[in-house]
Design a protein around this motif. Sequence first.
Motif, short mmCIF file in Angstrom:
data_model
loop_
_atom_site.label_atom_id
_atom_site.label_comp_id
_atom_site.label_asym_id
_atom_site.label_seq_id
_atom_site.Cartn_x
_atom_site.Cartn_y
_atom_site.Cartn_z
N GLN A 100 -18.02 12.44 -2.37
CA GLN A 100 -18.76 12.04 -3.57
C GLN A 100 -18.16 10.75 -4.10
O GLN A 100 -17.01 10.41 -3.79
CB GLN A 100 -18.64 13.14 -4.63
N TRP A 101 -18.92 10.06 -4.93
CA TRP A 101 -18.44 8.82 -5.52
C TRP A 101 -17.11 9.05 -6.24
O TRP A 101 -16.21 8.20 -6.22
CB TRP A 101 -19.50 8.30 -6.49
N SER A 102 -16.96 10.22 -6.84
CA SER A 102 -15.74 10.54 -7.59
C SER A 102 -14.52 10.72 -6.69
O SER A 102 -13.39 10.86 -7.20
CB SER A 102 -15.94 11.79 -8.44
N ASP A 103 -14.70 10.72 -5.39
CA ASP A 103 -13.56 10.82 -4.47
C ASP A 103 -12.91 9.46 -4.23
O ASP A 103 -11.89 9.38 -3.53
CB ASP A 103 -14.00 11.42 -3.13
N THR A 104 -13.50 8.42 -4.78
CA THR A 104 -12.89 7.08 -4.67
C THR A 104 -11.49 7.12 -5.25
O THR A 104 -11.29 7.45 -6.43
CB THR A 104 -13.75 6.04 -5.42
N ALA A 105 -10.50 6.82 -4.41
CA ALA A 105 -9.10 6.96 -4.81
C ALA A 105 -8.22 6.49 -3.67
O ALA A 105 -8.70 6.11 -2.61
CB ALA A 105 -8.78 8.43 -5.12
N GLU A 106 -6.91 6.54 -3.91
CA GLU A 106 -5.95 6.29 -2.85
C GLU A 106 -5.34 7.62 -2.44
O GLU A 106 -4.99 8.44 -3.30
CB GLU A 106 -4.87 5.31 -3.28
N TYR A 107 -5.23 7.82 -1.13
CA TYR A 107 -4.76 9.09 -0.59
C TYR A 107 -3.45 8.87 0.16
O TYR A 107 -3.35 7.97 1.00
CB TYR A 107 -5.83 9.70 0.34
N PHE A 108 -2.47 9.72 -0.14
CA PHE A 108 -1.16 9.60 0.47
C PHE A 108 -0.78 10.89 1.19
O PHE A 108 -0.84 11.97 0.60
CB PHE A 108 -0.09 9.33 -0.60
N CYS A 109 -0.37 10.72 2.41
CA CYS A 109 0.21 11.82 3.17
C CYS A 109 1.72 11.78 2.98
O CYS A 109 2.30 10.68 2.88
CB CYS A 109 -0.15 11.64 4.65
N ALA A 110 2.37 12.93 2.90
CA ALA A 110 3.82 12.94 2.69
C ALA A 110 4.43 14.14 3.40
O ALA A 110 3.78 15.17 3.58
CB ALA A 110 4.15 12.99 1.20
N VAL A 111 5.69 13.99 3.76
CA VAL A 111 6.40 14.99 4.55
C VAL A 111 7.76 15.26 3.92
O VAL A 111 8.43 14.34 3.47
CB VAL A 111 6.60 14.47 5.99
N ILE A 112 8.16 16.53 3.91
CA ILE A 112 9.55 16.90 3.64
C ILE A 112 10.06 17.58 4.89
O ILE A 112 9.40 18.47 5.43
CB ILE A 112 9.67 17.87 2.45
N LYS A 113 11.24 17.17 5.34
CA LYS A 113 11.80 17.84 6.51
C LYS A 113 12.79 18.91 6.07
O LYS A 113 13.39 18.80 5.01
CB LYS A 113 12.45 16.83 7.45
N ALA A 114 12.92 19.93 6.92
CA ALA A 114 13.72 21.09 6.53
C ALA A 114 15.20 20.76 6.50
O ALA A 114 15.93 21.20 5.61
CB ALA A 114 13.49 22.24 7.50
N SER A 115 15.69 19.98 7.45
CA SER A 115 17.13 19.75 7.52
C SER A 115 17.55 18.82 6.39
O SER A 115 16.83 17.89 6.03
CB SER A 115 17.51 19.14 8.86
N GLY A 116 18.70 19.10 5.81
CA GLY A 116 19.14 18.30 4.67
C GLY A 116 18.70 18.92 3.36
O GLY A 116 19.48 19.05 2.44
N ASN A 117 17.42 19.27 3.29
CA ASN A 117 16.91 20.06 2.19
C ASN A 117 17.19 19.47 0.81
O ASN A 117 17.57 20.18 -0.12
CB ASN A 117 17.51 21.48 2.26
N THR A 118 17.05 18.16 0.64
CA THR A 118 17.30 17.54 -0.65
C THR A 118 16.03 17.18 -1.39
O THR A 118 16.09 16.59 -2.46
CB THR A 118 18.13 16.25 -0.48
N GLY A 119 14.90 17.51 -0.81
CA GLY A 119 13.65 17.24 -1.50
C GLY A 119 13.09 15.86 -1.30
O GLY A 119 12.12 15.49 -1.95
N LYS A 120 13.67 15.09 -0.43
CA LYS A 120 13.18 13.73 -0.21
C LYS A 120 11.82 13.76 0.46
O LYS A 120 11.67 14.23 1.58
CB LYS A 120 14.17 12.96 0.66
N LEU A 121 10.82 13.26 -0.25
CA LEU A 121 9.47 13.14 0.29
C LEU A 121 9.35 11.78 0.99
O LEU A 121 9.72 10.77 0.41
CB LEU A 121 8.44 13.20 -0.83
#
Lengths: 115, 115
Positions: free
Chosen positions: B82-103
Amino acid sequence: EPEVTQTPSHQVTQMGQEVILRCVPISNHLYFYWYRQILGQKVEFLVSFYNNEISEKSEIFDDQFSVERPDGSNFTLKIRSTKLEDSAMYFCASSEFQGIGGTQYFGPGTRLLVL
Amino acid sequence: AQSVSQHNHHVILSEAASLELGCNYSYGGTVNLFWYVQYPGQHLQLLLKYFSGDPLVKGIKGFEAEFIKSKFSFNLRKPSVQWSDTAEYFCAVIKASGNTGKLIFGQGTTLQVKP
């Protein structure tokens, strides 16, 4: 729905000046983060914080940067002596859990312009 | 170094068209995957997330994403934009090792939906 808030929304400063960006995380969250996005570039991780200690920091987060939780609600990012390249949007985020299993909720950002 | 790649930088669609935004990550261990959306003038909002279980996850506003571990991919889909979906989309990952929350974020995809 609880939200992360940030102040100010915009800040203009002169090179070499100190700035403090403020964030109020979601109240029951224990893990806090700062990210930045330089115009046209990726959102980059700066630092994660838990229990009054830095959990991880990126290479961007040098001695000019510091974070603090001065009271039970605020989380601040200080840049001691701003540089032109510090101009960016700074996002605060918080999460109930850290790392795997944790979802970070973002604030609206502070747009910092260093002249 | 771990990275997240979003293949499409700028996508233009007409209303009712189907959407697929690509996201690949370069980390072999356990990860959590996220799609965030940033509507014009607003902050990053969580669209959907994958932690474990069913690799097809459904999010808000009719979006879904499929985690394909063998392809290190987490593509975002919507059958009819829909027109209202106009936006910027970001994919992001957190890896399990280290586990500090870094996206770790991808560079973002700007979606423009024409009415």
